[in-house]
Design an enzyme around this catalytic site. Sequence first.
Site, PDB file in Angstrom:
ATOM      1  N   SER A  87      37.108  89.704 -35.580  1.00 22.23           N
ATOM      2  CA  SER A  87      35.998  89.140 -34.796  1.00 22.23           C
ATOM      3  C   SER A  87      34.924  90.203 -34.584  1.00 22.23           C
ATOM      4  O   SER A  87      33.797  89.892 -34.212  1.00 22.23           O
ATOM      5  CB  SER A  87      36.497  88.626 -33.436  1.00 22.23           C
ATOM      6  OG  SER A  87      37.263  89.606 -32.777  1.00 22.23           O
TER       7      SER A  87
ATOM      8  N   GLU B 100      45.952  79.758 -32.512  1.00 22.98           N
ATOM      9  CA  GLU B 100      44.559  79.605 -32.061  1.00 22.98           C
ATOM     10  C   GLU B 100      44.105  78.146 -32.117  1.00 22.98           C
ATOM     11  O   GLU B 100      44.250  77.478 -33.159  1.00 22.98           O
ATOM     12  CB  GLU B 100      43.644  80.488 -32.936  1.00 22.98           C
ATOM     13  CG  GLU B 100      42.177  80.372 -32.561  1.00 22.98           C
ATOM     14  CD  GLU B 100      41.298  81.488 -33.124  1.00 22.98           C
ATOM     15  OE1 GLU B 100      41.827  82.442 -33.727  1.00 22.98           O
ATOM     16  OE2 GLU B 100      40.070  81.385 -32.955  1.00 22.98           O
TER      17      GLU B 100
END
Length: 285
Positions: free
Chosen positions: A50, A187
Site C-alpha cells: 500500500s 480483506e
Amino acid sequence: MSMQRKKVTTRTLQKWKLAKEPIAMITAYDFPSAKMAEQAGADIILVGDSLGMVVLGYDSTIPVTLDDMIHHTKAVTRGVSRAMVITDLPFMVAHLSKDEVLRAGARIMQEARAYGVKLEGGSEVLENVKALTTAGIPVMAHLGLTPQSVNQLGGYLIQGKDAKSAERILTEAKRLEEAGAFALVLECVPEELARVITESLDIPVIGIGAGRFCDGQVLVFHDILQMGGERIPSFVKTYAQVGKTMVDAIQAYVQDVKQRRFPEEKHVTHWSETMSVVYGVSEGK
Ligand code: KIV
C-alpha cells in the site's frame, strides 16, 4: 494494549490465538512511522505494498517493485525492536518461479531484516508458500480482496458474498494453512465468512474490513491518522486528523516566512562585537 515486551514471534501469535488475545497490526513505511507504531504497542508492523498509494503516489499497488519494498523495509526495521516486521511481496513476485520467489524472500530477510513475507493469493501460490516456509521464510497469506489483482477483479470490491466464492476462500485458507502459512490476512469479506474462517483455522486470522470476529485487525497507518488520503474506506476507524494538523502547521510556517515573523531573535546566533564592527553590521540590521 499488550504489555509484553518480548519480541513477537510466530509462537507468540500462536499462543495469542489459543488464548483469544487480540493481535494489533498496522502498516508502516519508514523509520518514524515504524518507531511510532512500535511505541504505541503494535504487535505486527506490515511494510505493505500500500506504500505505492499512500507514500509513492501511485493509483494502485501494481507499480511497486521489490527494490521499493526492500528500501522501505530497511528503514522500518531500524525503528523496531519488539514488533514482528512483515514485508509484502509486490505484484507478480509470488507467481514467479520457485527460485525467484525464494531469492526475493531471502533479500527481504537478509538485506532488509524483516521477520517474514506476506503474499496475496490462494491455490496459484501454494507451491511457492511451501517452498518459502520449507526454506525458513515465514509466510503470512492474504485472501479476500487482494489489491494486486484489482484489474482482474474489476475494482476494490467485497469478496465472498455468495456461497461459491465464500466456499472458495474458505478452501484456499485451509490450503494455505496446510502449506505452512503462519497467519492469514483476510480483506474485505462479510463478517460471517471471516468468522467461519477464523474458527476453522489454527493459525491467526487478521482482518481488514472483515468484521469483529478475527484474531486480530490491521489498518493502514495513513488511514488511522487521516494523513493525506482523500478517500478513507468505510471499514476504517480514524483516530486523529493528522493530515490537517500538518497542513495547518506548514501553512503557518509559510506565512511566518512571508511576513518575516520567522526566524525570531531566539532562533539566531550573533557575531562578536568586533566582527560586527569590521563588517559594519549591527544586531537587527
Ligand atoms: O499493503 C497493505 O497495506 C496490506 C494491508 C492493507 C493488509 O496488504
